[in-house]
Design a protein around this motif. Structure first.
Motif, short mmCIF file in Angstrom:
data_model
loop_
_atom_site.label_atom_id
_atom_site.label_comp_id
_atom_site.label_asym_id
_atom_site.label_seq_id
_atom_site.Cartn_x
_atom_site.Cartn_y
_atom_site.Cartn_z
N MET A 52 -6.97 -5.53 -4.08
CA MET A 52 -7.94 -5.27 -3.02
C MET A 52 -9.37 -5.33 -3.56
O MET A 52 -10.27 -5.85 -2.90
CB MET A 52 -7.68 -3.92 -2.35
CG MET A 52 -6.36 -3.85 -1.60
SD MET A 52 -6.14 -5.15 -0.36
CE MET A 52 -4.81 -6.10 -1.07
N LEU A 53 -9.57 -4.84 -4.77
CA LEU A 53 -10.90 -4.95 -5.38
C LEU A 53 -11.25 -6.40 -5.67
O LEU A 53 -12.37 -6.85 -5.41
CB LEU A 53 -10.97 -4.11 -6.66
CG LEU A 53 -11.05 -2.61 -6.44
CD1 LEU A 53 -10.89 -1.87 -7.76
CD2 LEU A 53 -12.37 -2.21 -5.77
N ILE A 54 -10.29 -7.15 -6.20
CA ILE A 54 -10.54 -8.56 -6.49
C ILE A 54 -10.88 -9.33 -5.22
O ILE A 54 -11.78 -10.16 -5.20
CB ILE A 54 -9.31 -9.20 -7.21
CG1 ILE A 54 -9.20 -8.66 -8.63
CG2 ILE A 54 -9.40 -10.72 -7.20
CD1 ILE A 54 -7.89 -9.01 -9.32
N LEU A 79 -2.28 -7.12 6.06
CA LEU A 79 -1.43 -7.41 4.91
C LEU A 79 -0.27 -6.42 4.85
O LEU A 79 0.87 -6.81 4.57
CB LEU A 79 -2.24 -7.34 3.61
CG LEU A 79 -3.24 -8.46 3.38
CD1 LEU A 79 -4.13 -8.15 2.18
CD2 LEU A 79 -2.54 -9.78 3.19
N GLN A 80 -0.55 -5.17 5.11
CA GLN A 80 0.50 -4.16 5.12
C GLN A 80 1.47 -4.41 6.28
O GLN A 80 2.68 -4.25 6.15
CB GLN A 80 -0.10 -2.75 5.21
CG GLN A 80 0.91 -1.65 5.14
CD GLN A 80 1.67 -1.60 3.82
OE1 GLN A 80 1.17 -2.03 2.79
NE2 GLN A 80 2.87 -1.07 3.84
N LEU A 81 0.93 -4.83 7.40
CA LEU A 81 1.76 -5.13 8.57
C LEU A 81 2.75 -6.25 8.27
O LEU A 81 3.89 -6.23 8.75
CB LEU A 81 0.88 -5.48 9.76
CG LEU A 81 1.56 -5.62 11.10
CD1 LEU A 81 2.28 -4.32 11.48
CD2 LEU A 81 0.54 -5.98 12.17
N ARG A 125 0.82 -1.20 0.00
CA ARG A 125 0.00 0.00 0.00
C ARG A 125 0.86 1.26 0.00
O ARG A 125 0.46 2.29 -0.53
CB ARG A 125 -0.91 -0.02 1.24
CG ARG A 125 -1.79 1.18 1.38
CD ARG A 125 -2.63 1.12 2.62
NE ARG A 125 -1.78 1.14 3.80
CZ ARG A 125 -2.11 0.60 4.97
NH1 ARG A 125 -3.25 0.00 5.12
NH2 ARG A 125 -1.28 0.66 5.99
N ASP A 126 2.04 1.18 0.57
CA ASP A 126 2.86 2.37 0.80
C ASP A 126 3.88 2.65 -0.30
O ASP A 126 4.75 3.49 -0.14
CB ASP A 126 3.58 2.26 2.14
CG ASP A 126 4.47 1.04 2.25
OD1 ASP A 126 4.37 0.14 1.40
OD2 ASP A 126 5.28 0.99 3.19
N ARG A 127 3.77 1.98 -1.44
CA ARG A 127 4.69 2.23 -2.55
C ARG A 127 3.92 2.67 -3.78
O ARG A 127 3.02 1.96 -4.25
CB ARG A 127 5.49 0.97 -2.90
CG ARG A 127 6.51 0.65 -1.84
CD ARG A 127 7.52 -0.33 -2.38
NE ARG A 127 8.49 -0.62 -1.34
CZ ARG A 127 9.12 -1.76 -1.22
NH1 ARG A 127 8.90 -2.74 -2.07
NH2 ARG A 127 9.99 -1.94 -0.24
N ASP A 128 4.28 3.84 -4.30
CA ASP A 128 3.59 4.36 -5.48
C ASP A 128 3.71 3.41 -6.68
O ASP A 128 2.79 3.32 -7.49
CB ASP A 128 4.13 5.74 -5.85
CG ASP A 128 3.74 6.81 -4.85
OD1 ASP A 128 2.74 6.60 -4.13
OD2 ASP A 128 4.43 7.84 -4.77
#
Length: 101
Positions: free
Chosen positions: A47-49, A89-91, A34-37
């Motif tokens: 996330m949508l899937i 997931l980000q954690l 999430r934190d990488r452009d």
């Protein structure tokens, strides 16, 4: 999806019992962060899937909308438990970063 023709044949079951002792760990290729452009398109698409109900790809987004925009539009409809899964997931990424430092 109650009106899906194969609703009784296939299912995904999520254990909600905190006593079960199971922690799902994704395997396979790396999940986007999430934190990488550089991962924003892949992250939004995944996330949508995972969390938006769909039958055909156009249920996830229309052809002219970027994945990050489609995800932001859907974000307000996410259930609290889905938001928690996304945070976890980000954690996982952050824990691996800390381990590797």
């Amino acid at each position: 999806m109650r009106d899906h023709p194969e609703q009784h044949r296939k299912a995904v079951v999520v254990a909600t019992d905190r006593e079960s002792g199971y922690v799902p760990v994704p395997i396979g290729g790396a999940l986007p962060r999430r934190d990488r452009d550089t991962d924003s398109e892949r992250y939004a698409r995944l996330m949508l899937i995972l969390f938006k109900p769909w039958r055909i790809p156009s249920d996830l987004k229309t052809g002219d909308v970027a994945w990050p925009s489609a995800f932001e539009s859907y974000r307000e409809h996410l259930q609290t438990q889905h938001i928690e899964v996304m945070k976890n997931l980000q954690l996982l990424h952050e824990c691996r970063d800390s381990r590797d430092e």
